[in-house]
Write a protein that holds these residues in place. Structure first.
Motif, PDB file in Angstrom:
ATOM      1  N   ARG A 176       0.845  -1.197   0.000  1.00  0.00           N
ATOM      2  CA  ARG A 176       0.000   0.000   0.000  1.00  0.00           C
ATOM      3  C   ARG A 176       0.879   1.245   0.000  1.00  0.00           C
ATOM      4  O   ARG A 176       1.950   1.265   0.620  1.00  0.00           O
ATOM      5  CB  ARG A 176      -0.895   0.017   1.244  1.00  0.00           C
ATOM      6  CG  ARG A 176      -1.933  -1.105   1.233  1.00  0.00           C
ATOM      7  CD  ARG A 176      -2.725  -1.134   2.517  1.00  0.00           C
ATOM      8  NE  ARG A 176      -1.865  -1.449   3.650  1.00  0.00           N
ATOM      9  CZ  ARG A 176      -2.282  -1.461   4.902  1.00  0.00           C
ATOM     10  NH1 ARG A 176      -3.527  -1.149   5.196  1.00  0.00           N
ATOM     11  NH2 ARG A 176      -1.446  -1.767   5.871  1.00  0.00           N
ATOM     12  N   LYS A 223      -4.639   9.481   2.812  1.00  0.00           N
ATOM     13  CA  LYS A 223      -5.084   8.525   1.796  1.00  0.00           C
ATOM     14  C   LYS A 223      -4.157   7.314   1.789  1.00  0.00           C
ATOM     15  O   LYS A 223      -2.940   7.439   1.967  1.00  0.00           O
ATOM     16  CB  LYS A 223      -5.083   9.165   0.404  1.00  0.00           C
ATOM     17  CG  LYS A 223      -6.475   9.531  -0.106  1.00  0.00           C
ATOM     18  CD  LYS A 223      -6.399  10.099  -1.509  1.00  0.00           C
ATOM     19  CE  LYS A 223      -7.727  10.667  -1.977  1.00  0.00           C
ATOM     20  NZ  LYS A 223      -8.821   9.735  -2.095  1.00  0.00           N
ATOM     21  N   THR A 254      -3.582   3.814  -0.721  1.00  0.00           N
ATOM     22  CA  THR A 254      -3.965   3.133  -1.957  1.00  0.00           C
ATOM     23  C   THR A 254      -3.361   1.732  -1.989  1.00  0.00           C
ATOM     24  O   THR A 254      -2.169   1.558  -1.726  1.00  0.00           O
ATOM     25  CB  THR A 254      -3.454   3.936  -3.176  1.00  0.00           C
ATOM     26  OG1 THR A 254      -4.148   5.175  -3.217  1.00  0.00           O
ATOM     27  CG2 THR A 254      -3.675   3.183  -4.471  1.00  0.00           C
ATOM     28  N   VAL A 311       1.393   5.824  -9.585  1.00  0.00           N
ATOM     29  CA  VAL A 311       0.191   6.280  -8.874  1.00  0.00           C
ATOM     30  C   VAL A 311       0.060   7.795  -9.061  1.00  0.00           C
ATOM     31  O   VAL A 311       1.053   8.520  -8.983  1.00  0.00           O
ATOM     32  CB  VAL A 311       0.276   5.932  -7.370  1.00  0.00           C
ATOM     33  CG1 VAL A 311      -0.946   6.443  -6.611  1.00  0.00           C
ATOM     34  CG2 VAL A 311       0.428   4.429  -7.174  1.00  0.00           C
ATOM     35  N   MET A 322      -4.504   9.697  -6.073  1.00  0.00           N
ATOM     36  CA  MET A 322      -3.948   8.479  -5.491  1.00  0.00           C
ATOM     37  C   MET A 322      -4.485   7.216  -6.184  1.00  0.00           C
ATOM     38  O   MET A 322      -4.388   6.110  -5.640  1.00  0.00           O
ATOM     39  CB  MET A 322      -4.191   8.417  -3.974  1.00  0.00           C
ATOM     40  CG  MET A 322      -3.335   9.385  -3.177  1.00  0.00           C
ATOM     41  SD  MET A 322      -1.591   8.924  -3.071  1.00  0.00           S
ATOM     42  CE  MET A 322      -1.641   7.625  -1.830  1.00  0.00           C
ATOM     43  N   ASN A 323      -5.028   7.374  -7.383  1.00  0.00           N
ATOM     44  CA  ASN A 323      -5.412   6.195  -8.164  1.00  0.00           C
ATOM     45  C   ASN A 323      -4.193   5.640  -8.885  1.00  0.00           C
ATOM     46  O   ASN A 323      -3.296   6.387  -9.259  1.00  0.00           O
ATOM     47  CB  ASN A 323      -6.477   6.559  -9.211  1.00  0.00           C
ATOM     48  CG  ASN A 323      -7.794   6.936  -8.552  1.00  0.00           C
ATOM     49  OD1 ASN A 323      -8.104   6.464  -7.459  1.00  0.00           O
ATOM     50  ND2 ASN A 323      -8.547   7.809  -9.205  1.00  0.00           N
TER      51      ASN A 323
END
Ligand code: CUK
Ligand code: CUA
Ligand code: CA
Length: 663
Positions: free
Chosen positions: A180, A193, A195, A254, A259-260
């Motif tokens: 992550r 956040k 991801t 990313v 943060m996708n």
């Protein structure tokens, strides 16, 4: 031990035959599997023997004689000049990863004072991270409401850039265990956040880009690049465990704002640490497992591994053109960066530069010209010229190895390199327990054939076995060449004994002069790995929250109330020293209760706590902040909700009586 003329070590070496053998130059070429394993052992022994030696000679490193140590340090390096007196502030922030604690940490430098812990992948009962609804939404929950995970392994912290230097907006860190990427917003220094990276195991290196490779108008960070260290079958869902051809690694890109995950790039071999060029065009990663080995012997089979370079603009063009595939259930576009699919340099997405055996660490030089990849099992550092990498991508070079412009021998176990802005590199030597200072231009001259020149300028012992080393503002164009921190993996005798689990150490070195000077031992909780040192004026935190940023804020003590919808109960609550807005509230056994708590105090630093005995609930609310928590009222009785954070002369009286009526 603090002398940097190497004398102590020479004596030590002649007293220990094993170590003498290690230092024999004939063995400093390349290390075989067997040699590495035994070296790792003697490397540790070296630390120990040199300590013993010091103790015998009365220089005193062991507990009980610490006075003598400080006397020696004081006379040698005038320690006082780097002290931060009471009431004065440090010159730098240091943002450290926290290793397998799963958090990140903030220190002041040069004092070495710990000033904040930032929980990220861990559950933290001081702040309530992992307990409050807001933090649980960031960490992520399973359908049954449990947290997706409460463990993590952060190795690298890097900041967002504008114009090649820190802009104080974001920090990012990796979780190696659960693959992550976390972002920390720097105004509050909290994680905002997280991801999940699909198709990834062993998420290790990260680096933000420093500007956009495609749009020259964008001069700030837009992407984070993530290295995958452990190759797995793709997709990794129970198929193909024993088919080596199905195992591979991907580089993950990313988006910095959303943060996708933007895309991934399939490669040969593995990825490890990541570096990005100042112009945004290139990403580099050292590869120690080009063999695709599954045991360490196999991973050390080849004499040469590689540093792989990614052509970011070409990869993004391939994604836009639809030249990608997907893996398993993931929808992330994956482009093919393997050698087989990229035979023509002029269209290639990747460039695999051969470097000696099992490299570790790749760092971008602040003059924007080079990536330096450390040898680890080779006593060398490889200097890759980025202009030549672009020439290779244009088909103008014979092979990728032609991009190498220097490969100086610098010492045993080189891992990470930092810079001073004066043309010098500082590389940590894990096995030698040293930092070596060397000049990049001299190394290039030597590589061209000038036998007279010695690129190594200085060496200093550190205690012991350094991993990362980094300098003040060192990964920016604004580096100032003042301080170097050596993140040491072993401390043995450097601190008061605290039992078998030892602290680690950020050892501080003054690099402003010709000779390095050891100026402080700072203990750190395991395991710091890596950090960045940021000038304090780059960091502009807000010291009080904004009441309006939480949509459920209880903005007035008069709004405190208990609302019921069937079995769902919401308690709207405020805190204002020394009282909660409700002195008591009643709910029923079996209710699902959500407490929304707003701290109405406006004074800086006036934080309140909120704990419910027997319900395992504990968190804090900072001035003007709102947090919420949801729990099942499964135990009937009276529970004194109390403030955990000393806030007022009547802090102990700051309580609210929660009455849970029996069903
Ligand atoms: S790694 Cu720890 S010493 Cu994870 Cu950056 Cu090199
Ligand atoms: Cu509020 Cu203690
Ligand atoms: Ca290898």
């Amino acid at each position: 031990m603090i002398s940097n003329d190497g004398k102590d070590r020479e004596i030590t070496e002649t007293q220990d035959t094993e170590i003498t053998e290690v230092r024999d130059t004939s063995r400093r070429k390349f290390l075989s599997t067997a040699a590495f394993v035994s070296l790792a052992g003697t490397g540790l022994a070296m630390g120990l023997t040199s300590c013993k030696k010091e103790a015998e000679s009365g220089a005193a490193v062991s507990a009980g004689k610490s006075g003598e140590v400080s006397t020696k340090v004081a006379s040698a390096v005038t320690y006082g000049e780097f002290e931060v007196p009471p009431g004065q502030l440090d010159e730098y922030y240091m943002f450290n990863s926290g290793g397998h604690s799963g958090e990140a940490r903030v220190y002041g430098l040069p004092s070495g004072r710990l000033i904040k812990r930032i929980p990220i992948f861990n559950r933290d009962c001081e702040s309530g991270w992992g307990i409050t609804n807001e933090s649980r939404a960031i960490i992520g929950t399973n359908p049954d409401g449990s947290l997706k995970s409460t463990t993590g392994d952060t190795h690298h912290v890097h900041g967002s850039y504008t114009d090649g230097t820190y802009d104080g907006k974001y920090l990012w860190t990796n979780d190696k265990i659960n693959s992550r990427l976390a972002r920390i917003r720097m105004d509050y220094l909290v994680c905002d956040k997280i991801t999940d990276l699909p198709n990834v195991q062993g998420f290790h290196g990260i680096f933000p880009d420093k500007r956009d490779p495609v749009d020259p108008k964008i001069n700030h960070t837009t992407r984070i690049f993530c290295g995958m260290e452990f190759h797995t079958p793709q997709p990794n869902d129970g198929r193909n465990e024993n088919d080596p051809k199905k195992y591979y690694c991907v580089l993950t890109c990313v988006d910095a704002e959303s943060m996708n995950v933007r895309w991934q790039c399939k490669i040969d071999g593995n990825l490890d640490l990541i570096a990005t060029s100042y112009d945004g065009t290139l990403v580099g990663s050292n590869q120690y497992n080009t063999e695709n080995g599954v045991t360490y012997e196999q991973m050390m089979a080849s004499e040469m591994d590689a540093c792989v370079l990614f052509n970011v603009a070409r990869i993004e063009a391939a994604v836009s053109a639809g030249k990608y595939f997907t893996i398993g259930e993931s929808k992330v576009p994956v482009v093919d960066g393997t050698k087989d699919a990229n035979k023509n340099p002029k269209t290639s997405l990747t460039c695999y530069v051969p470097v000696p055996k099992n490299p570790h660490g790749v760092n971008a030089s602040p003059d924007e010209k080079y990536f330096i990849c450390s040898g680890k099992l080779s006593p060398t550092a490889t200097v890759i010229d980025l202009a030549l990498v672009h020439k290779w991508f244009n088909g103008e070079l014979k092979g990728p190895r032609d991009t190498v412009v220097a490969e100086p021998e610098i010492g045993l176990g080189p891992l990470h390199t930092a810079f001073d802005g004066r043309g010098n590199a500082y590389t940590t030597l894990f096995l030698d327990s040293q930092i070596v200072k060397w000049n990049v231009d001299k190394a290039i001259a030597q590589f061209k054939g000038d036998k007279q020149v010695d690129p190594v300028l200085d060496r200093i012992d550190v205690h012991y076995q350094p991993g990362h080393g980094f300098t003040s503002m060192g990964e920016t164009k604004e580096l100032d060449g003042k301080f170097f921190i050596s993140d040491n993996k072993f401390t043995k005798d450097r601190f008061l004994p605290v039992g078998p689990r030892h602290p680690d150490q950020d050892q501080m070195i003054d690099i402003s002069g010709d000779k390095m000077r050891l100026i402080a031992d700072h203990s750190v909780d395991p395991e710091p790995h890596d950090a960045i040192i940021v000038k304090r004026d780059k960091v502009r935190t807000r010291q009080v929250n904004d009441l309006n940023e939480h949509p459920l804020a209880v903005k007035d003590a008069k709004d405190c109330r208990v609302e019921r919808k069937g079995k769902k109960v919401t308690v709207h609550l405020t805190s204002q020293a020394p009282a909660f807005g409700l002195r008591e509230f009643t709910i029923k056994q079996g209710d699902e209760v959500t407490v929304i708590l707003t701290n109405l105090d406006k004074v800086e630093d006036l934080t309140h706590g909120f704990a419910i005995p027997k319900y395992d609930i504990n968190f804090v609310v900072n001035p003007q902040q709102t947090k919420s928590v949801t729990f099942k009222a499964d135990k009937a009785g009276v529970y004194w909700v109390y403030c955990t954070n000393f806030c007022h002369a009547l802090h102990l009286e700051m309580r609210s009586r929660m009455i849970v009526e029996k069903a």
